[in-house]
Design a protein around this motif. Structure first.
Motif, PDB file in Angstrom:
ATOM      1  N   VAL A   3       0.810  -1.219   0.000  1.00 54.14           N
ATOM      2  CA  VAL A   3       0.000   0.000   0.000  1.00 54.14           C
ATOM      3  C   VAL A   3       0.843   1.270   0.000  1.00 54.14           C
ATOM      4  N   VAL A  11       0.168   3.747  -2.804  1.00 54.14           N
ATOM      5  CA  VAL A  11      -1.215   4.048  -3.189  1.00 54.14           C
ATOM      6  C   VAL A  11      -1.621   5.415  -2.658  1.00 54.14           C
ATOM      7  N   ARG A  42     -15.638   3.879  -0.881  1.00 51.74           N
ATOM      8  CA  ARG A  42     -15.516   3.662  -2.331  1.00 51.74           C
ATOM      9  C   ARG A  42     -14.294   2.819  -2.660  1.00 51.74           C
ATOM     10  N   ARG A  43     -13.291   2.895  -1.835  1.00 58.69           N
ATOM     11  CA  ARG A  43     -12.037   2.257  -2.221  1.00 58.69           C
ATOM     12  C   ARG A  43     -11.774   0.920  -1.543  1.00 58.69           C
ATOM     13  N   PRO A  61     -12.922  -2.177  -2.063  1.00 59.88           N
ATOM     14  CA  PRO A  61     -12.593  -3.340  -2.907  1.00 59.88           C
ATOM     15  C   PRO A  61     -11.138  -3.304  -3.357  1.00 59.88           C
ATOM     16  N   GLU A  62     -10.677  -2.136  -3.769  1.00 63.70           N
ATOM     17  CA  GLU A  62      -9.305  -1.982  -4.246  1.00 63.70           C
ATOM     18  C   GLU A  62      -8.303  -2.352  -3.148  1.00 63.70           C
ATOM     19  N   ILE A  63      -8.599  -1.864  -1.940  1.00 62.01           N
ATOM     20  CA  ILE A  63      -7.689  -2.124  -0.823  1.00 62.01           C
ATOM     21  C   ILE A  63      -7.650  -3.603  -0.482  1.00 62.01           C
ATOM     22  N   THR A  97      -8.237  -6.088  -2.403  1.00 61.48           N
ATOM     23  CA  THR A  97      -7.513  -6.803  -3.442  1.00 61.48           C
ATOM     24  C   THR A  97      -6.007  -6.683  -3.211  1.00 61.48           C
ATOM     25  N   LEU A  98      -5.560  -5.444  -2.915  1.00 63.73           N
ATOM     26  CA  LEU A  98      -4.144  -5.212  -2.672  1.00 63.73           C
ATOM     27  C   LEU A  98      -3.625  -6.062  -1.517  1.00 63.73           C
TER      28      LEU A  98
END
Ligand SMILES: Nc1ncnc2c1ncn2[C@@H]1O[C@H](COP(=O)(O)OP(=O)(O)O)[C@@H](O)[C@H]1O
Ligand SMILES: [Mg+2]
Lengths: 406, 309
Positions: free
Chosen positions: B244, B247, B269-270, B272-274, B276-277
């Protein structure tokens, strides 16, 4: 000044709400006095039957109940072994004064210094005899605790031998006895439970024995001694309650607070002294040559004992340690100070010691006052000593209390 | 007013309070927020005169506690952390004693005792012994004993610990009332919600040090607009850190083998992205919580640990 009086008032209110304790303080000496009357002067000898269910069968248990079959107590107490069920039934039938249950593991706990408990079921239909049994057990247990501390080593040996069936072998007994002896010939007089020690006291046969004169002043001093001990423990209650910390942060401060507590204690002690003097005059018919002086002297002695015991209390590390320490001081003082058995009946080395104890000193002066032969110089010196004790002791107590928090 | 300057307190070489300075003003509720063992009670003790500071000074109004203890002490009211009452006396006598201890007398003292009994909701129990009271009632009376002499400065040490919800609401109202009447109130707690609901300004205390101080708004502002995302499961802390680190708008707050906390702008909002990371590092995520900016997220960000431990 306001804070001092407020503190004294608050403590007197608390004492009033705890009047059973007050009764006890007056009651213990009367009880002891009553016991002595039974032994020496009483015309009718009531008998108490103590039933014992010894589930432990340890040496400690046998010694404990053995205390009742020696000396003057043997005159009034019968000890009999029973099972609990039967014991309870017989108490209900009015056939016994009390049932003592010694639980399994009692002896081991006592020897290890772990909390040990006994169960005493008292016959509700009787008052005095069960109370005598209870008081005697209490004293024996205190004495056992003091003994344990003093004779740790030989007791450890007995403890190690506890598993053996029946009585310990002669060799062990002999070596332990030798060690007990070494641990303190002199200490023995006061360490043995009074019940056992009383056996040696015999009233002089030829001259008429005036029970009142011999014992009454001693009982008064004893009452003050016990009461001062009890009152002195209140610093620990205040610490436990958190009120002591509150007092420290008041503008008046903890010194005034302690002074207020002593003032309240002095008032309560004086009250008990007054009741004692009146009771002596009207109940026992004892002529007091100078009652006013006797009262002032008793009040002075009371507050001095309170100050001294408060100092002992705060020097201990914890409330529990303080209670053990104070009892370890009180018990020998009570034994030596001429209250339980008169100086006249003591061996000479003990008399010298006893007369030097604060309560022994107080008793001698009181006797002189009661007999109409006061010693003005000694009284004046004592009064100055008491004032010095109050000032110096107060300072030390205050410093010690402050060191608990800061 | 309470003014604490560079206060330090050591117990046998162990530092309990370390260079603490703050000022609490009349009519204000100043909070000291911190976990158990942070040094809250020690700070209060140094202010009240119960403890002697190792260094530093405390002033109550214009009086230095060390140099003019009587003047300073007579202006303070203290509500200790543990209930400190005479159980064997009636509520009334408890109050009367502390009123007299602070110099009130006669009719004035009696009047204050009645007023305080009323204030703390024990008017009909004044004659009853404290030992018959419930825990909440004792807490209220304990509070009453601290205000019976109408102090200008009131020190409250975790007064709501172990109190039933009803008594707690009542106690907090009482504290607000005192501040409303112009009293300078110092309030310690380890309950974040309490500090948020009650205090005008506060200092966050950890290991004896103030790690943040200011109004609630100022403290929340320090946290920025970022949410706190807490993940639990099993992690390789270093791998998560690397993943991370580049990011935008995501920052590692704390990372351990079982817990990871991240400060994330607009986290909802973020997420899902986190996830996944983080999963990409071989981590197993069992639970995810998102917290709006709060004292708690600030505390975790500043100390790397939860407030309640
Ligand atoms: N009397 C004392 N002796 C030694 N250490 C203490 C004493 N009182 C508190 N401490 C230590 O000081 C630190 C702060 O304690 P305290 O002020 O009671 O914290 P808080 O009130 O925030 O829970 C803790 O680490 C505690 O263990
Ligand atoms: Mg605390």
């Amino acid at each position: 000044m306001r804070f001092l009086l407020a503190t004294a008032r608050k403590d007197l209110l608390r004492l009033r709400s705890d009047w059973p304790a007050l009764l006890l303080w007056i009651g213990i000496p009367l009880l002891v006095g009553g016991l002595l009357v039974l032994v020496f002067g009483g015309d009718s000898n009531p008998r108490a039957r103590l039933l014992v269910d010894d589930r432990d069968s340890s040496l400690a248990g046998r010694l404990l109940t053995g205390g009742f079959s020696q000396g003057p107590l043997a005159e009034i107490v019968d000890v009999e072994g029973v099972a609990t069920d039967e014991g309870l039934r017989r108490i209900e039938d009015g056939d016994a004064s009390a049932l003592l249950v010694i639980p399994e593991g009692f002896g081991a706990a006592l020897l290890d210094g772990r909390p040990a408990s006994l169960e005493l079921v008292k016959n509700p239909a009787q008052t005095i005899l069960p109370a005598i049994l209870e008081a005697t057990l209490d004293i024996e247990l205190e004495a056992a605790e003091v003994l344990r501390r003093l004779f740790d080593e030989p007791i450890a040996r007995i403890a190690a031998d506890e598993d053996r069936e029946g009585f310990p072998p002669d060799s062990l007994v002999a070596s332990v006895a030798a060690e007990f002896n070494r641990a303190g010939e002199g200490a023995r007089g006061w360490l043995l439970p009074p019940a056992i020690e009383l056996a040696t006291v015999e009233p002089p046969a030829e001259q008429a024995f005036d029970f009142g004169r011999a014992f009454f002043p001693g009982m008064l001093i004893l009452a003050l001694l016990f009461m001062a001990t009890g009152l002195s423990a209140d610093v620990w209650s205040e610490r436990r309650l958190g009120t002591l910390e509150r007092a420290i942060v008041t503008p008046g401060g903890v010194g005034t607070f302690v002074a207020g507590k002593w003032l309240a204690g002095a008032a309560a002690l004086a009250l008990v002294a007054a009741i004692g003097l009146v009771a002596g005059r009207w109940a026992f018919g004892i002529e007091i040559a100078n009652p006013a002086l006797a009262f002032v002297w008793l009040a002075l002695v009371g507050v001095a004992l309170l100050a001294a015991f408060t100092l002992v209390q705060v020097l201990a590390k914890s409330e529990r340690a303080a209670s053990v320490l104070v009892n370890a001081v009180t018990l020998p003082l009570a034994m030596l100070g001429g209250s339980f058995f008169p100086f006249e009946a003591m061996p000479s080395w003990m008399v010298a010691l006893g007369k030097a104890t604060p309560n022994g000193w107080a008793l001698l002066r009181l006797r002189a006052i009661v007999d109409g032969d006061p010693e003005p110089r000694l009284l004046a010196v004592s009064a100055i000593g008491v004032i010095a004790l109050l000032v110096g002791g107060g300072w030390l107590v205050t410093r010690r209390i402050r060191s608990w928090t800061s | 007013m309470i003014q604490v300057d560079e206060l330090r307190k050591e117990y046998d070489g162990v530092v309990a309070v370390d260079d603490v300075s703050f000022e609490a003003r009349p009519g204000e509720i100043f909070g000291l927020l911190g976990p158990n063992g942070a040094g809250k009670s020690t700070t209060i003790g140094c202010i009240s005169g119960l403890l002697t500071p190792t260094a530093g000074s405390v002033r109550i109004q214009q009086y230095d506690v060390a140099r003019e203890p009587v003047a300073a002490k007579s202006r303070m009211g203290i509500v200790p952390q543990e209930v400190a009452l005479y159980e064997d006396l009636p509520a009334e006598e408890n109050l009367r004693f502390w009123a007299e201890a602070y110099g009130l007398r006669g009719e004035r003292a009696a009047e204050r005792v009645r007023a305080v009994l009323d204030t703390v909701g024990l008017a009909d129990r004044g004659n009853d012994r404290v030992e018959t009271f419930s825990g909440g009632m004792k807490r209220r009376l304990n509070f009453g004993c601290g205000i019976v002499h109408e102090p200008e400065v009131l020190l409250l040490d975790e007064p709501t610990v172990g109190v039933d919800p009803q008594s707690r609401v009542r106690l907090l109202d009482l504290v607000r009332e005192q501040a409303g009447a112009g009293v300078c109130v110092l309030y310690t707690t380890h309950y974040m919600e309490e500090a948020e609901a009650l205090c005008d300004r506060l200092a966050i205390l950890d290991h004896g040090k103030i790690i943040a101080a200011g109004t609630l708004e100022e403290l929340r502002g320090k946290e920025g607009e970022r949410d706190l995302v807490r993940l639990s499961g099993s992690f390789d802390p270093e791998a998560v850190g690397r993943a991370v680190s580049d990011v935008e708008g995501v920052e590692i707050v704390a990372a351990g083998p079982e817990q990871v906390a991240l400060a994330v702008a607009a986290a909802s909002r973020r997420l899902p992205e986190i996830l996944t990371l983080v999963s990409g590092t071989g981590a197993a995520v069992r639970e995810t919580t998102v917290t709006r900016p709060s004292l708690e997220s600030l505390f975790i960000r500043l100390t790397g640990k939860e407030l309640r431990e």
